[in-house]
Write a protein that holds these residues in place. Structure first.
Motif, PDB file in Angstrom:
ATOM      1  N   MET A   1       0.779  -1.239  -0.077  1.00  0.00           N
ATOM      2  CA  MET A   1      -0.030   0.008  -0.042  1.00  0.00           C
ATOM      3  C   MET A   1       0.867   1.157  -0.339  1.00  0.00           C
ATOM      4  O   MET A   1       1.930   1.350   0.789  1.00  0.00           O
ATOM      5  N   PRO A   2       0.372   2.219  -0.821  1.00  0.00           N
ATOM      6  CA  PRO A   2       1.395   3.582  -0.738  1.00  0.00           C
ATOM      7  C   PRO A   2       1.336   4.181   0.535  1.00  0.00           C
ATOM      8  O   PRO A   2       0.528   4.128   1.320  1.00  0.00           O
ATOM      9  N   SER A   3       2.505   4.859   0.883  1.00  0.00           N
ATOM     10  CA  SER A   3       2.773   5.405   2.150  1.00  0.00           C
ATOM     11  C   SER A   3       2.030   6.592   2.308  1.00  0.00           C
ATOM     12  O   SER A   3       1.537   7.439   1.368  1.00  0.00           O
ATOM     13  N   PRO A   4       1.223   6.758   3.500  1.00  0.00           N
ATOM     14  CA  PRO A   4       0.446   7.968   3.745  1.00  0.00           C
ATOM     15  C   PRO A   4       1.158   9.115   3.569  1.00  0.00           C
ATOM     16  O   PRO A   4       2.183   9.393   3.737  1.00  0.00           O
ATOM     17  N   THR A   5       0.547  10.376   3.185  1.00  0.00           N
ATOM     18  CA  THR A   5       1.061  11.647   3.189  1.00  0.00           C
ATOM     19  C   THR A   5       0.256  12.565   4.185  1.00  0.00           C
ATOM     20  O   THR A   5       1.069  13.587   4.405  1.00  0.00           O
ATOM     21  N   THR A   6      -0.816  12.338   4.271  1.00  0.00           N
ATOM     22  CA  THR A   6      -1.628  13.251   5.269  1.00  0.00           C
ATOM     23  C   THR A   6      -1.992  12.559   6.530  1.00  0.00           C
ATOM     24  O   THR A   6      -2.005  11.307   6.842  1.00  0.00           O
ATOM     25  N   ALA A   7      -2.602  13.110   7.585  1.00  0.00           N
ATOM     26  CA  ALA A   7      -3.031  12.820   8.820  1.00  0.00           C
ATOM     27  C   ALA A   7      -4.304  11.857   8.590  1.00  0.00           C
ATOM     28  O   ALA A   7      -4.210  10.672   9.303  1.00  0.00           O
ATOM     29  N   ALA A   8      -5.252  12.308   7.647  1.00  0.00           N
ATOM     30  CA  ALA A   8      -6.379  11.345   7.358  1.00  0.00           C
ATOM     31  C   ALA A   8      -6.046  10.137   6.859  1.00  0.00           C
ATOM     32  O   ALA A   8      -6.608   9.041   7.605  1.00  0.00           O
ATOM     33  N   GLU A   9      -4.896   9.972   5.963  1.00  0.00           N
ATOM     34  CA  GLU A   9      -4.452   8.894   5.556  1.00  0.00           C
ATOM     35  C   GLU A   9      -3.956   7.932   6.375  1.00  0.00           C
ATOM     36  O   GLU A   9      -3.954   6.573   6.545  1.00  0.00           O
ATOM     37  N   PHE A  10      -2.806   8.579   7.328  1.00  0.00           N
ATOM     38  CA  PHE A  10      -2.411   7.826   8.584  1.00  0.00           C
ATOM     39  C   PHE A  10      -3.385   7.232   9.297  1.00  0.00           C
ATOM     40  O   PHE A  10      -3.301   5.949   9.743  1.00  0.00           O
ATOM     41  N   LEU A  11      -4.273   8.041   9.729  1.00  0.00           N
ATOM     42  CA  LEU A  11      -5.571   7.109  10.702  1.00  0.00           C
ATOM     43  C   LEU A  11      -6.010   6.305   9.997  1.00  0.00           C
ATOM     44  O   LEU A  11      -6.526   5.289  10.755  1.00  0.00           O
ATOM     45  N   ALA A  12      -6.328   6.347   8.575  1.00  0.00           N
ATOM     46  CA  ALA A  12      -7.087   5.232   7.925  1.00  0.00           C
ATOM     47  C   ALA A  12      -6.339   4.015   8.255  1.00  0.00           C
ATOM     48  O   ALA A  12      -6.842   2.948   8.333  1.00  0.00           O
ATOM     49  N   LEU A  13      -5.071   4.278   7.958  1.00  0.00           N
ATOM     50  CA  LEU A  13      -4.184   2.928   7.924  1.00  0.00           C
ATOM     51  C   LEU A  13      -4.185   2.391   9.299  1.00  0.00           C
ATOM     52  O   LEU A  13      -4.120   1.208   9.616  1.00  0.00           O
TER      53      LEU A  13
ATOM     54  N   LEU B   1      -4.872  -1.745  15.421  1.00  0.00           N
ATOM     55  CA  LEU B   1      -3.714  -1.514  16.558  1.00  0.00           C
ATOM     56  C   LEU B   1      -4.437  -0.516  17.680  1.00  0.00           C
ATOM     57  O   LEU B   1      -4.437  -0.774  18.878  1.00  0.00           O
ATOM     58  N   LEU B   2      -5.266   0.246  17.109  1.00  0.00           N
ATOM     59  CA  LEU B   2      -6.224   1.134  18.209  1.00  0.00           C
ATOM     60  C   LEU B   2      -7.753   0.943  17.912  1.00  0.00           C
ATOM     61  O   LEU B   2      -8.125   0.993  16.562  1.00  0.00           O
ATOM     62  N   ALA B   3      -8.599   0.809  18.997  1.00  0.00           N
ATOM     63  CA  ALA B   3      -9.831   0.885  18.998  1.00  0.00           C
ATOM     64  C   ALA B   3     -10.291   2.133  18.405  1.00  0.00           C
ATOM     65  O   ALA B   3      -9.732   3.356  18.407  1.00  0.00           O
ATOM     66  N   GLU B   4     -11.526   2.241  17.551  1.00  0.00           N
ATOM     67  CA  GLU B   4     -12.029   3.401  16.828  1.00  0.00           C
ATOM     68  C   GLU B   4     -12.193   4.533  17.932  1.00  0.00           C
ATOM     69  O   GLU B   4     -12.154   5.654  17.491  1.00  0.00           O
ATOM     70  N   GLY B   5     -12.631   4.130  19.167  1.00  0.00           N
ATOM     71  CA  GLY B   5     -13.095   5.082  20.221  1.00  0.00           C
ATOM     72  C   GLY B   5     -11.532   5.919  20.328  1.00  0.00           C
ATOM     73  O   GLY B   5     -11.870   7.236  20.683  1.00  0.00           O
TER      74      GLY B   5
ATOM     75  N   TYR C   1      -9.082  12.297  17.412  1.00  0.00           N
ATOM     76  CA  TYR C   1      -8.122  12.821  16.419  1.00  0.00           C
ATOM     77  C   TYR C   1      -8.844  13.177  14.762  1.00  0.00           C
ATOM     78  O   TYR C   1      -8.571  13.999  14.405  1.00  0.00           O
ATOM     79  N   LEU C   2      -9.913  12.352  14.660  1.00  0.00           N
ATOM     80  CA  LEU C   2     -10.496  12.182  13.469  1.00  0.00           C
ATOM     81  C   LEU C   2     -11.690  13.461  13.374  1.00  0.00           C
ATOM     82  O   LEU C   2     -11.866  14.248  12.307  1.00  0.00           O
ATOM     83  N   ASN C   3     -11.831  13.888  14.711  1.00  0.00           N
ATOM     84  CA  ASN C   3     -12.992  15.172  14.832  1.00  0.00           C
ATOM     85  C   ASN C   3     -11.957  16.539  15.171  1.00  0.00           C
ATOM     86  O   ASN C   3     -12.525  17.528  15.502  1.00  0.00           O
ATOM     87  N   SER C   4     -10.758  16.374  15.032  1.00  0.00           N
ATOM     88  CA  SER C   4      -9.819  17.617  15.460  1.00  0.00           C
ATOM     89  C   SER C   4      -9.283  18.144  14.088  1.00  0.00           C
ATOM     90  O   SER C   4      -8.543  17.481  13.249  1.00  0.00           O
ATOM     91  N   ARG C   5      -9.706  19.358  13.480  1.00  0.00           N
ATOM     92  CA  ARG C   5      -9.327  19.994  12.452  1.00  0.00           C
ATOM     93  C   ARG C   5      -7.873  20.130  12.326  1.00  0.00           C
ATOM     94  O   ARG C   5      -7.334  20.122  11.628  1.00  0.00           O
ATOM     95  N   PRO C   6      -7.240  20.901  13.726  1.00  0.00           N
ATOM     96  CA  PRO C   6      -5.880  21.202  13.488  1.00  0.00           C
ATOM     97  C   PRO C   6      -5.094  19.786  13.231  1.00  0.00           C
ATOM     98  O   PRO C   6      -4.046  19.899  12.730  1.00  0.00           O
ATOM     99  N   PHE C   7      -5.554  18.538  14.083  1.00  0.00           N
ATOM    100  CA  PHE C   7      -4.581  17.439  13.644  1.00  0.00           C
ATOM    101  C   PHE C   7      -4.809  16.917  12.155  1.00  0.00           C
ATOM    102  O   PHE C   7      -3.849  16.497  11.507  1.00  0.00           O
TER     103      PHE C   7
ATOM    104  N   ALA D   1       1.937  10.783  12.888  1.00  0.00           N
ATOM    105  CA  ALA D   1       2.404   9.814  13.566  1.00  0.00           C
ATOM    106  C   ALA D   1       3.163  10.163  14.870  1.00  0.00           C
ATOM    107  O   ALA D   1       3.095   9.409  15.802  1.00  0.00           O
ATOM    108  N   ARG D   2       4.092  11.138  14.634  1.00  0.00           N
ATOM    109  CA  ARG D   2       4.837  11.431  15.897  1.00  0.00           C
ATOM    110  C   ARG D   2       3.810  11.911  17.175  1.00  0.00           C
ATOM    111  O   ARG D   2       4.171  11.587  18.459  1.00  0.00           O
ATOM    112  N   GLN D   3       2.758  12.522  16.784  1.00  0.00           N
ATOM    113  CA  GLN D   3       1.743  13.082  17.843  1.00  0.00           C
ATOM    114  C   GLN D   3       1.206  11.861  18.688  1.00  0.00           C
ATOM    115  O   GLN D   3       1.009  11.772  19.820  1.00  0.00           O
ATOM    116  N   LEU D   4       0.800  10.679  17.723  1.00  0.00           N
ATOM    117  CA  LEU D   4      -0.031   9.584  18.214  1.00  0.00           C
ATOM    118  C   LEU D   4       1.466   8.479  19.218  1.00  0.00           C
ATOM    119  O   LEU D   4       0.849   8.127  20.318  1.00  0.00           O
ATOM    120  N   VAL D   5       2.688   8.748  18.786  1.00  0.00           N
ATOM    121  CA  VAL D   5       3.505   8.229  19.569  1.00  0.00           C
ATOM    122  C   VAL D   5       3.763   9.015  20.632  1.00  0.00           C
ATOM    123  O   VAL D   5       3.935   8.324  22.040  1.00  0.00           O
TER     124      VAL D   5
END
Length: 402
Positions: free
Chosen positions: A1-13, A19-23, A28-34, A43-47
């Motif tokens: 699969m192609p490497s993600p370039t945006t936060a939305a693509e990273f969250l989808a992966l 690895l993480l429950a949808e809850g 993060y999905l509801n945060s426009r700044p994120f 990725a760094r923020q989730l780490v």
């Protein structure tokens, strides 16, 4: 699969990876700044938030969202690897406790010698229960192909890496560690086992100062005449590590007793005190010959009575050595009267088994440049070397038994 370039693509992966429950992802999905971040920063923020490990984040950034689970365990990070296996820090999905998972490489699962050795290691690990030996809890197979052993995770450093980091150890410190290893080895002996690969990299120091013996991959049951692991291995290589190999193990690995492990423990003590093995910088064949016929060079600054203990542990003939690990501990008891303080936290600043992947968007602080990888070596010299060593061992056996 192609490497993600945006936060939305990273969250989808991340969601696809399970690895993480949808809850956990919803804030993060509801945060426009994120969502305005790029994939690296997301990725760094989730780490930073403790939701992903650097290892997991790096794989997701490469577009890899599969193979994060082995049976009921979630893979957190690699801890190390050997010839036929890899070790990962994992977390039980339901109980959330962390363990070390030793996994047989897929290419070795069809190799009778490797698979039998792995099963034997699991059986041996189940037989031991001692504070100075890494415990194993389970042996299983995931997805019909991944064989694995579940073990204690030791938050510590191997004695090999410790010496590489701080240099040779003071005699009292080295002896304390070897006496602990002898205690674990005595238990292994009383369980009817022979380790056959005692060396500093197989002795872990944890943050409390406890030494733990690990890696029973070459273990032999002392009362077993059917050592199929050794027989299957004979045509390929000598069992053990040449720098720490007892004279007898070079040519009769299927007919050893605990005194062979005592020899290897003596070489380990030599390494801890000197920062080198007694016959370093020699070819494998030369090392085997020196173990057969040469005394180790003296270590400058080591007391004569301690040097005498090492020479007894490393005597060429098994009957000239200490006969049990308890005898080794007794001989060294004069250097263990005063307890050691807890280990220096600086000992553990270096990861025991460094993660291969680079951290997520590392800071720009100056770091030493990595050395370029050496070009791959052709395989034929390795095979010739192995054949030469096996032939040499046969000659040694012939003359030794005359």
């Amino acid at each position: 699969m192609p490497s993600p370039t945006t936060a939305a693509e990273f969250l989808a992966l991340t969601k696809q990876s399970s690895l993480l429950a949808e809850g956990l992802l919803k804030p993060y999905l509801n945060s426009r700044p994120f969502l305005e971040l790029n994939a690296d920063d997301a990725a760094r923020q989730l780490v930073i938030d403790g939701l992903l490990s650097p290892f997991q984040a790096n794989h997701l950034l490469k577009g890899r969202y599969k193979n994060f689970f082995i049976g009921k365990y979630k893979v957190i990070a690699p801890l190390g690897s050997g010839g036929a296996s890899q070790v990962f820090l994992c977390e039980h999905e339901m109980m959330k406790h962390r363990v070390a998972l030793k996994i047989l490489r897929l290419k070795d699962a069809n190799d009778p010698a490797a698979l039998n050795r792995f099963r034997r290691e699991a059986r041996a690990a189940a037989a031991v229960n001692h504070p100075n030996v890494v415990r194993a809890y389970d042996f299983d197979q995931a997805e019909g192909k991944h064989y694995y052993i579940v073990m204690d995770h030791v938050d510590g450093v191997s004695l090999e890496h410790l010496v590489e980091r701080i240099g040779p150890l003071p005699p009292e410190q080295a002896v304390h560690y070897v006496v602990q290893a002898a205690s674990g080895l005595q238990h292994i002996y009383e369980c009817g086992l022979i380790h056959r690969d005692i060396k500093p990299s197989n002795l872990l120091l944890d943050r409390s100062g406890l030494i733990r013996i690990l890696d029973l991959g070459l273990v032999r049951f002392a009362d077993s005449d059917d050592d199929n692991v050794t027989k299957l291995q004979k045509d390929h290589a000598i069992l053990g590590t040449a720098d720490y190999l007892s004279p007898e193990q070079a040519f009769k690995a299927d007919d050893l007793d605990i005194r062979s492990d005592i020899y290897s423990l003596g070489v380990t003590l030599y390494f801890l005190l000197s920062g080198r093995t007694p016959f370093a910088n020699l070819s494998m064949a030369q090392k085997l010959l020196h173990h057969q016929f040469k005394d180790p060079p003296p270590i400058e600054g080591v007391p004569k009575d301690l040097s005498a203990v090492i020479l007894t542990m490393m005597a060429k003939k098994p009957h000239d050595r200490y006969q049990t690990p308890d005898e080794v501990a007794e001989a060294l008891s004069g250097w263990t009267a005063i307890p050691l303080p807890p280990p220096d936290p600086a000992y553990f600043e270096v990861t025991e088994f460094p993660i291969a992947e680079t951290p997520v968007r590392p800071a720009k602080a100056s770091r030493p440049e990595a050395k370029p990888a050496p070009p791959p070596r052709p395989k034929w010299p390795i095979m010739v070397g192995i054949l030469a060593v096996v032939a040499l061992a046969g000659l040694i056996a012939f003359f030794a038994l005359r």
